[in-house]
Design a protein around this motif. Structure first.
Motif, short mmCIF file in Angstrom:
data_model
loop_
_atom_site.label_atom_id
_atom_site.label_comp_id
_atom_site.label_asym_id
_atom_site.label_seq_id
_atom_site.Cartn_x
_atom_site.Cartn_y
_atom_site.Cartn_z
N UNK A 23 0.77 -0.85 0.07
CA UNK A 23 -0.20 0.53 -0.06
C UNK A 23 0.82 1.50 -0.04
N UNK A 24 1.33 1.53 0.74
CA UNK A 24 2.69 2.67 0.91
C UNK A 24 3.53 2.90 0.01
N UNK A 25 3.78 1.42 -0.69
CA UNK A 25 5.13 1.98 -1.65
C UNK A 25 3.56 2.20 -2.96
N UNK A 26 2.63 2.14 -2.94
CA UNK A 26 2.05 2.50 -4.03
C UNK A 26 1.93 1.21 -4.70
N UNK A 27 1.96 0.23 -4.69
CA UNK A 27 1.28 -1.04 -5.29
C UNK A 27 2.66 -0.91 -6.40
N UNK A 28 3.71 -0.56 -6.15
CA UNK A 28 4.79 -0.23 -6.58
C UNK A 28 5.47 0.83 -7.85
N UNK A 29 4.48 1.72 -7.57
CA UNK A 29 4.83 3.05 -8.29
C UNK A 29 6.17 3.98 -7.17
N UNK A 30 6.32 3.04 -6.12
CA UNK A 30 7.91 3.93 -5.37
C UNK A 30 9.06 3.20 -5.47
N UNK A 31 8.65 2.11 -6.03
CA UNK A 31 9.90 1.51 -6.86
C UNK A 31 10.44 2.31 -8.10
N UNK A 32 9.90 3.45 -8.59
CA UNK A 32 10.86 3.74 -9.67
C UNK A 32 11.86 4.38 -8.90
N UNK A 33 13.35 4.41 -9.97
CA UNK A 33 14.42 5.21 -9.74
C UNK A 33 14.32 6.49 -9.72
N UNK A 34 13.16 7.44 -10.16
CA UNK A 34 13.22 8.80 -11.11
C UNK A 34 11.67 9.32 -10.15
N UNK A 35 11.97 9.97 -9.66
CA UNK A 35 10.88 10.62 -9.04
C UNK A 35 9.77 10.07 -9.00
N UNK A 36 10.20 9.23 -7.50
CA UNK A 36 8.88 8.60 -7.43
C UNK A 36 7.59 9.20 -6.71
N UNK A 37 7.72 9.66 -6.63
CA UNK A 37 6.56 11.08 -5.59
C UNK A 37 5.37 10.87 -7.31
N UNK A 38 6.67 11.72 -7.80
CA UNK A 38 6.00 11.57 -9.32
C UNK A 38 5.04 10.67 -9.77
N UNK A 39 5.42 9.28 -9.85
CA UNK A 39 5.33 8.16 -10.49
C UNK A 39 3.89 7.91 -9.87
N UNK A 73 2.07 18.59 -7.29
CA UNK A 73 3.17 18.08 -7.64
C UNK A 73 3.82 19.26 -6.79
N UNK A 74 4.06 20.97 -7.56
CA UNK A 74 5.00 21.62 -7.34
C UNK A 74 4.61 22.06 -5.92
N UNK A 75 3.64 21.76 -5.32
CA UNK A 75 3.61 22.29 -3.47
C UNK A 75 3.85 21.07 -2.79
N UNK A 76 4.28 20.07 -3.66
CA UNK A 76 4.54 18.30 -2.40
C UNK A 76 5.99 18.78 -3.07
N UNK A 77 6.65 19.45 -3.93
CA UNK A 77 7.87 19.09 -4.18
C UNK A 77 8.33 20.02 -2.93
N UNK A 78 7.93 22.11 -3.58
CA UNK A 78 8.51 22.98 -3.05
C UNK A 78 8.21 23.13 -1.47
N UNK A 79 7.46 22.81 -0.54
CA UNK A 79 6.82 21.99 0.21
C UNK A 79 6.40 23.70 1.06
N UNK A 80 6.28 25.11 0.46
CA UNK A 80 6.26 26.52 1.48
C UNK A 80 4.86 26.17 3.07
N UNK A 81 5.62 27.53 3.60
CA UNK A 81 4.75 26.81 4.87
C UNK A 81 3.43 26.76 4.99
N UNK A 82 2.54 26.01 5.87
CA UNK A 82 2.74 25.34 6.70
C UNK A 82 3.22 23.35 6.34
N UNK A 83 3.05 23.54 5.02
CA UNK A 83 3.73 22.23 4.28
C UNK A 83 5.08 21.49 4.68
N UNK A 84 6.05 22.64 4.65
CA UNK A 84 7.10 22.43 5.40
C UNK A 84 7.35 22.35 6.44
N UNK A 85 6.66 23.12 7.85
CA UNK A 85 5.92 22.80 9.36
C UNK A 85 5.91 21.46 9.26
#
Length: 171
Positions: free
Chosen positions: A25-41, A122-134
């Motif tokens: 589940x947490x690895x998104x059915x295998x999507x998280x195994x992507x060697x590049x940009x797993x969050x985007x995948x 994806x922009x917000x998840x990568x850049x993490x402006x406040x309060x995401x960063x917090x």
């Protein structure tokens, strides 16, 4: 299949993915195994799965379903993070998937709007402006993994609402 602590990979692999339902589940059915940009995948896989999940139910039922997937994600991400020795390992992408499903629920059903939603999220998840960063830095365990993406989803919905209003004003 059980993996002993000595066999735990620092980078998850297919054996780890299938070693426990929480990892699957947490690895998104295998999507998280992507060697590049797993969050985007993970986000893209979530986008692809969205029509299958959303179609058969009402909005209220889908929101309740998302709430249950969030709770499941807290549990799964916590277990997987502990197993990997990194609480918010990059391969854990269930948080992106649940968040993009929430965003898409409130996004107009059009390829262009959905693409915009994915890019903005994806922009917000990568850049993490406040309060995401917090939230990302201070909240620990599975809840922390899941919650910062929920805030990114909120920012995304806010931007989409402003864009929609601006387009309405111009038209």
């Amino acid at each position: 299949m059980t993996i002993s602590p000595a066999e735990m990979p620092s980078t998850p692999n297919a054996r780890f993915l299938f070693s426990h339902p929480a990892h699957f589940i947490s690895l998104g059915f295998g999507a998280g195994l992507s060697p590049r940009a797993p969050g985007t995948v993970g986000t893209l896989v979530g986008w692809l799965l969205y029509p299958l999940l959303r179609t058969p139910v009402t909005e209220g039922v889908f929101l309740a379903f998302l709430a249950s997937l969030f709770v499941a994600g807290v549990i799964a991400a916590d277990r997987t993070g502990r197993a990997l020795g990194v609480p918010d390992h990059g391969a854990i992408v269930w948080d992106e998937m649940v968040a993009i499903w929430l965003v898409l629920l409130f996004t107009p059903v059009s390829l262009l709007w959905q693409l915009a939603a994915v890019v903005i999220f994806r922009f917000f998840d990568i850049v993490k402006p406040q309060p995401i960063r917090f939230a990302d830095q201070k909240l620990k365990g599975g809840f922390g993994v899941m919650f910062d993406d929920l805030i990114a989803a909120g920012y995304t919905l806010l931007v989409l609402a402003v864009l929609s209003r601006a387009i309405d004003l111009v038209a």
